[in-house]
Design an enzyme around this catalytic site. Structure first.
Site, short mmCIF file in Angstrom:
data_model
loop_
_atom_site.label_atom_id
_atom_site.label_comp_id
_atom_site.label_asym_id
_atom_site.label_seq_id
_atom_site.Cartn_x
_atom_site.Cartn_y
_atom_site.Cartn_z
N SER A 221 29.14 6.45 -3.50
CA SER A 221 29.01 7.81 -3.00
C SER A 221 27.53 8.19 -2.87
O SER A 221 26.79 7.53 -2.14
CB SER A 221 29.77 8.75 -3.93
OG SER A 221 29.99 10.00 -3.33
N ASP A 449 38.79 7.82 3.36
CA ASP A 449 37.94 8.44 2.33
C ASP A 449 37.67 9.89 2.70
O ASP A 449 37.08 10.18 3.74
CB ASP A 449 36.62 7.67 2.23
CG ASP A 449 35.78 8.07 1.03
OD1 ASP A 449 35.82 9.25 0.62
OD2 ASP A 449 35.08 7.19 0.48
N HIS A 477 38.58 7.75 -2.29
CA HIS A 477 37.12 7.71 -2.28
C HIS A 477 36.60 6.41 -2.87
O HIS A 477 36.86 6.12 -4.03
CB HIS A 477 36.58 8.91 -3.08
CG HIS A 477 35.10 9.06 -3.06
ND1 HIS A 477 34.33 8.80 -1.96
CD2 HIS A 477 34.23 9.45 -4.04
CE1 HIS A 477 33.06 9.03 -2.23
NE2 HIS A 477 32.97 9.41 -3.49
#
Length: 509
Positions: A221, A449, A477
């Site tokens: 991320s 995602d 995710h």
């Protein structure tokens, strides 16, 4: 102008990667597949010699080892004050290939926690043969943490919901002013220096101190932005780097927020389709009809918050929205989301949604277990600043509500008031990492995602000078460590041997 400004920021780059132990973690690796990077140590700036040449000591801290690394507070003034970066090591059982630095996302996620839970993210091949090192980036966790509000004030600010009225706007503005004033008062020394560029420079000092001639790194991320920044600053020092759940390298603040809210809308639809096709679904009829039910819940929560079992608490509109969002980060938590909706619809009980919300904000009872929210505010504003003005934000909000995110958009709203009033502004936004001349970098994207949409990974990989894109065709995710062996096996081999995977697309589990 309706808004939940604190969460507009929190969503900007996605939260800490959520991961589940779903791949085979017990496979044995062949010694012949293990090839450390064997090159000479790169040079470093003479003015930073005392940092690059420092000696550290690892001390036991539970099942792991802990240490502190000194870095300059301000890289433009390396002779000035220093701060300490706290790191935790899950030591290799075999002779270590190297030190694999980890970042779980955020910004604001603690790498120490990732090291502690390494067995849930990485295969035995990786944990046996790497020193897995999770560190708290500057401003985060135990590394000169940003602090803005006491726990009671922070809890109230995070749960606040603002009506689409002049009074609601005034309360939102007052809360932002209080947050900024608190950050300056409690964190004035570190606040100007928490941006991603400084954190990436810290990583190069860590690489050298840990004895690695090239960087081994996995970032999830926001950790992809930190890795991209490192590769841009030190392309010749990139070794084996995996960037999973890539952020948008070129998008504006609004485009990032809009893409994320659209991503969560799409994930909600995917959840509802799965729910309605199965048993014990709290909804009936079509996806569109279920969305109308959820919209009514959100409207009601603004007027009359739902009851919860926690004394002195209630489920506000903000808590309900972020509880839904939290459960959408990982398709393995969809059954929990169904149970939360069932409790709310049948009994008016929002306790499970509140628990999801508290997970999102790292809250336990009346206390917060870390400073992830406050660090998120500070790092995002340090990296991106505000773009546009109130007129622009109103136009963008109308687009968000009417075109892009009809369910979440009206609750979230859009503005950049916090970063506009932030005392330290970046010269330019971070991003568009090229890393010219680096070794090949592996970028991972998940088609479903919601937090870091797949198109961001595609663009991120194209922007880099040398990159390979690995695609997971599932939901949730990030993918490495929570999807399938089709994803994890080539990534493990890359870290262990340097064998760069081909551009592959892996079907959903």
């Amino acid at each position: 102008m309706k808004k939940i400004s604190v969460f507009t920021l929190a969503l900007l780059l996605g939260l800490t990667a959520c991961s589940s132990s779903v791949t085979d973690k017990t496979a044995e690796s062949s010694d012949s597949a293990i090839k450390p990077i064997e090159v000479s140590m790169p040079e470093y700036p003479a003015e930073l010699a005392k940092y690059y040449e420092q000696k550290i000591t690892w001390e036991k801290c539970g099942a792991q080892d802990c240490t502190k690394i000194k870095v300059p507070l301000d890289y433009a003034n390396p002779a000035g004050d220093s701060i300490e970066i706290v790191a935790k090591r899950n030591a290799a059982k075999n002779n270590a290939v190297g030190s694999l630095l980890l970042n779980p996302g955020g910004p604001g996620g603690s790498g120490q926690e990732l090291a502690e839970n390494a067995g849930f993210y990485f295969s035995q091949q990786i944990t046996d043969n790497f020193d897995l090192i999770g560190f708290d980036p500057r401003g985060v966790g135990e590394s000169s943490p940003v602090k803005c509000l006491d726990d009671a004030e922070l809890g109230r600010a995070l749960e606040a919901s603002y009506a689409d009225t002049p009074e609601g706007d005034a309360q939102s503005a007052a809360d932002i002013e209080a947050i900024i004033a608190g950050c300056e008062e409690k964190s004035g020394k570190i606040l100007p220096f928490v941006g991603t560029e400084s954190a990436a420079r810290d990583m190069d000092i860590m690489r050298h101190v840990f004895g690695d001639p090239r960087l081994y790194y996995v970032g999830f991320s926001y950790g992809t932005s930190l890795g991209g920044m490192y590769a841009d600053l030190f392309p010749q020092n990139v070794g084996r780097m995996i960037l999973d759940g890539a952020v948008a390298p070129l998008a504006t603040n609004f485009d990032q927020s809009a893409a994320q809210l659209k991503g969560f809308e799409n994930s909600l639809d995917a959840y509802l389709e799965d729910c309605l096709a199965g048993k014990d679904c709290p909804f009936s009829g079509t996806v569109a009809e279920a969305r109308k039910v959820i919209a009514k819940m959100l409207t009601q929560a603004l007027v009359t918050p739902y009851k919860v079992s926690a004394e002195g608490r209630e489920l506000t509109q903000t808590g309900l929205l972020m509880g839904i969002v939290t459960a959408l980060y990982d398709d393995m938590t969809w059954p929990i989301l169904s149970k939360a909706f069932t409790d709310l619809m049948n009994d008016g009980d929002g306790s499970l949604f509140l628990a999801l919300f508290d997970t999102y904000t790292s809250r336990e009872g009346d206390k917060f277990t870390n400073n992830s929210t406050e660090a998120n505010w500070a790092i995002n504003c340090a990296d991106y600043g505000a773009q546009g003005d109130e007129t622009t934000w109103k136009e963008q909000e109308a687009k968000l509500v009417n075109e892009i995110s009809p369910l979440f958009g009206p609750v979230m709203g859009y503005d950049e008031a916090m970063c506009a009033k932030w005392p330290y502004q970046p010269a330019k936004p971070v991003g568009a990492y090229k890393a010219v001349g680096s070794a090949p970098i592996v970028v991972v994207g998940t088609v479903g995602d919601p937090a870091t949409p797949y198109e961001w990974a595609v663009e991120f990989a194209k922007t880099l000078d040398k990159a390979v894109l690995v695609t997971y065709e599932g939901e949730g995710h990030t993918a490495y460590g929570r999807s399938t062996e089709c994803v994890s096996d080539p990534l493990d081999a890359y870290l262990l041997s340097g064998q760069v995977p081909k551009a592959i697309s892996c079907p959903a589990k």
